[in-house]
Each structure stands twice: as structure tokens, then as C-alpha cells.
Enzyme design. Structure first.
Site, PDB file in Angstrom:
ATOM      1  N   GLY A 165      -9.138   2.803  -4.119  1.00 51.12           N
ATOM      2  CA  GLY A 165      -9.766   2.634  -2.948  1.00 51.12           C
ATOM      3  C   GLY A 165      -9.334   1.359  -2.397  1.00 51.12           C
ATOM      4  O   GLY A 165      -8.123   0.664  -2.349  1.00 51.12           O
ATOM      5  N   GLU A 166     -10.151   0.655  -1.511  1.00 47.07           N
ATOM      6  CA  GLU A 166      -9.887  -0.426  -0.833  1.00 47.07           C
ATOM      7  C   GLU A 166      -8.567  -0.459   0.245  1.00 47.07           C
ATOM      8  O   GLU A 166      -8.296  -1.478   0.876  1.00 47.07           O
ATOM      9  CB  GLU A 166      -9.583  -1.547  -1.855  1.00 47.07           C
ATOM     10  CG  GLU A 166     -10.256  -1.809  -2.906  1.00 47.07           C
ATOM     11  CD  GLU A 166     -10.048  -3.050  -4.037  1.00 47.07           C
ATOM     12  OE1 GLU A 166      -9.160  -3.615  -3.613  1.00 47.07           O
ATOM     13  OE2 GLU A 166     -10.693  -3.094  -5.041  1.00 47.07           O
TER      14      GLU A 166
END
Length: 334
Positions: free
Chosen positions: A300-301
Site C-alpha cells: 500500500g502507501e
């Protein structure tokens, strides 16, 4: 888009100094960018990543291998420049902003974090709607406002929120009508027993609302503050003719919501990578998406979107800077 523009674009790509189609997906990306901007010389030089962070009430039900406190700790890591998203942003000259969409513990009140909390984490969707109608609307509107600020050619959106793979699984389940067992994954790394517990919790959460739901209702019942903001941001960025770099499973769930709410949004989306998270493939298939990268990512991120950005930038550069056969004095005859 007029037939004349489409024909001119095809001619421009096909007469570059290469066999037709030999640059594969790069040619398709170039055509998508040019069509979105309605220009045979599109600009694709700048990109911003916005990471939306929020806590989830569902995380307290035992769906994650990590405690909810990690969300706040990771926001501090982003602010300090130490996360993977920070590293990849610096490496690829992408501007980064971090938004507190609803992290428990109050405002951060510090440089590097934009405090726009909708609350201190969502309610648990196992017991009641995760977001109120007002929270959902505000999240969509705040995300939209952020997406049109500045002068960016492309927008990437990332997320941080313990429990948000569960929210994404429920969103995909209710929008696609697929069994939760086909979509649920290990998220932060739950073991086999944890995965079985996670699936049971998500099935019970879905059973709480047996009726058919609109996309807006799905967001309210099962979403997250960061997912609401990301959905609104994607819709607004697409309407502003900005390329939307879609990251992994959670971002793709937001993209699915965005396309269901505003179908025209799909034309601006570039899907960065195929996540290792179990449900991502089903969401990509529903969106008729062919991701650029297959790297086994599941962080993610916005990390996958950051890694895909050089390909998008290169596609526009090819269209703008690569010589044609006539310009280069090269024969195009076999």
C-alpha cells in the site's frame, strides 16, 4: 473525441521510428494520455502522491495481525521521511503529502501531516455502518478538493489504515457480488487461523445488511475515511484531466467505487500493479484493467503507483520526443 483526432494520434504513434506496435503498452499509455488531455503533445512531467490515513473500527474485531496503533505510528514515519513511500517518492521526483483522514489520537499538528479528520476512526462495520452519511459526503468532498489543488499532470493516491484490506474486501464483495472467500486475503500477514477468523468476521459484517446497496451506501456501510477521500479524489482528478495512478487492492476498491459513482472516471485511470492481495485480481477484472507491473507488492502507501510513474512519464515523452521516420530520414519500407 473526434475521428480526426483519433486518426492523427494513431498516425503519430505508428510513424515513429519503430515497427508498429513494438512499444506495446507504452503506445497504449501514450494514446490514453493524449486522449485524456485532448492533445497530440500532452504534458506528463509532474506527479503528486497523496497518502490518506485513517483508523478502522473493524480492526478492533481481530481482522489484522497488527494493532490499530500502527496507523498513527506509520503516519509519524511518513512525516519523518522514513517509509517506503517516502523513499520511492524521492527516487522518482514525486511530491508527497500525507493526510490525516481520521486517525485515532487527535490531530498531529505537525509539519508534514495535513489534519482533515472526519473522526477518530470509523465505527465497526460488524455492528453498524462504518461511516455516517455526513462523514461519507464530507470525505468525498475533501478528497475532491485536494485532487484539484496544485498543477499536477498525474495524481497518485495511497493509503494507510490497519484494517483497510477488510474494508476493501467488503466493498468488492458487495459491488461485485463475489463470495468473500474468493476475495479475502492475509492483509498485514495473518496466519491461517487469522485468515479464517477474518473471513468469518467479514461474512457476518456483510450479513448485517442483506439488502442491495448503491455504491454510496456500500461506502457508508463498509468503507473507511481514507477510502472515502480517495474515491472523491479520483473522481475529481479525472474530471480535471489528470492521470489517476491507481495503486493496489485498497486503492483499486476506491477506484471501483469511483467508477460506479462516475463512470467517466475510468478513462483517466492507469492501474499500476497487480497486488499479491487475494481480491485484487477480481477488482482489476471488473474494471477491465491491465496493470503495468507484477512485483508481488502488498504494502500500500501508493508504492506501486510510484514505481509505475516513470512508465507513464516515458510514454508521453515517446509521443512528444521520438522522431518519425520522415524526421529521421529512416525508411519505413520493409
Amino acid at each position: 473525441m473526434t475521428q480526426d483526432f483519433t486518426a492523427a494520434l494513431k498516425t503519430k504513434i505508428d510513424t515513429k521510428t519503430k515497427p508498429q506496435g513494438s512499444l506495446g503498452r507504452i503506445e497504449e499509455l501514450a494514446a490514453q494520455i493524449a486522449t485524456l488531455q485532448d492533445s497530440l503533445t500532452p504534458r506528463m512531467a509532474t506527479c503528486q502522491l497523496t497518502i490518506f490515513a485513517a483508523d478502522h473500527g473493524l480492526a478492533n474485531e481481530g481482522v489484522s495481525a497488527f494493532p490499530g496503533e500502527v496507523t498513527r505510528q506509520m503516519v509519524l514515519n511518513f512525516a519523518g521521511g522514513g517509509a517506503a513511500a517516502n523513499v520511492f517518492s524521492r527516487a522518482n521526483d514525486v511530491a508527497l503529502q500525507v493526510v490525516n483522514a481520521g486517525v485515532r489520537g487527535g490531530p498531529f499538528a505537525m509539519p508534514g501531516v495535513l489534519d482533515l479528520p472526519l473522526g477518530e476512526g470509523t465505527a465497526s462495520s460488524l455492528r453498524r455502518p462504518a461511516l455516517s452519511p455526513d462523514e461519507s459526503t464530507q470525505g468525498l468532498e475533501e478528497g475532491a478538493r485536494l485532487a484539484v489543488a496544485g498543477d499536477w499532470d498525474a495524481m497518485a493516491f495511497g493509503e494507510m489504515g490497519i484494517g483497510n484490506t477488510s474494508a476493501a474486501t467488503l466493498i468488492a464483495h458487495r459491488l461485485l457480488g463475489l463470495p468473500i472467500g474468493d476475495l479475502v486475503g492475509r492483509g498485514t500477514g495473518v496466519d491461517d487461523a487469522g485468515l479464517a477468523r477474518k473471513q468469518d468476521i467479514l461474512e457476518r459484517a456483510s450479513d448485517r445488511v442483506p439488502d442491495a446497496l448503491s455504491p454510496e451506501q456500500v461506502l457508508q456501510e463498509f468503507g473507511g475515511f481514507e477510502i472515502a477521500m480517495m474515491t472523491g479524489a479520483m473522481i475529481a482528478a479525472a474530471r480535471a484531466k489528470r492521470i489517476v495512478l491507481v495503486d493496489g487492492f485498497i486503492a483499486s476498491a476506491a477506484a471501483l467505487l469511483a467508477v460506479r459513482m462516475a463512470p467517466e472516471t475510468r478513462a483517466a485511470m492507469v492501474f499500476a500493479h497487480h497486488s499479491a492481495e487475494a481480491g485484487h485480481g477480481a477488482v482489476l477484472a471488473a474494471l477491465d484493467a491491465q496493470p503495468l507491473l507484477h512485483l508481488g507488492l502488498r504494502l500500500g502507501e501508493g508504492t506501486g503507483a510510484l514505481l509505475a510513474w516513470p512508465l507513464v512519464k516515458s510514454a508521453a515523452a515517446m509521443l512528444n520526443e521520438m522522431a518519425s521516420f520522415a524526421e529521421a530520414g529512416v525508411s519505413d519500407k520493409g
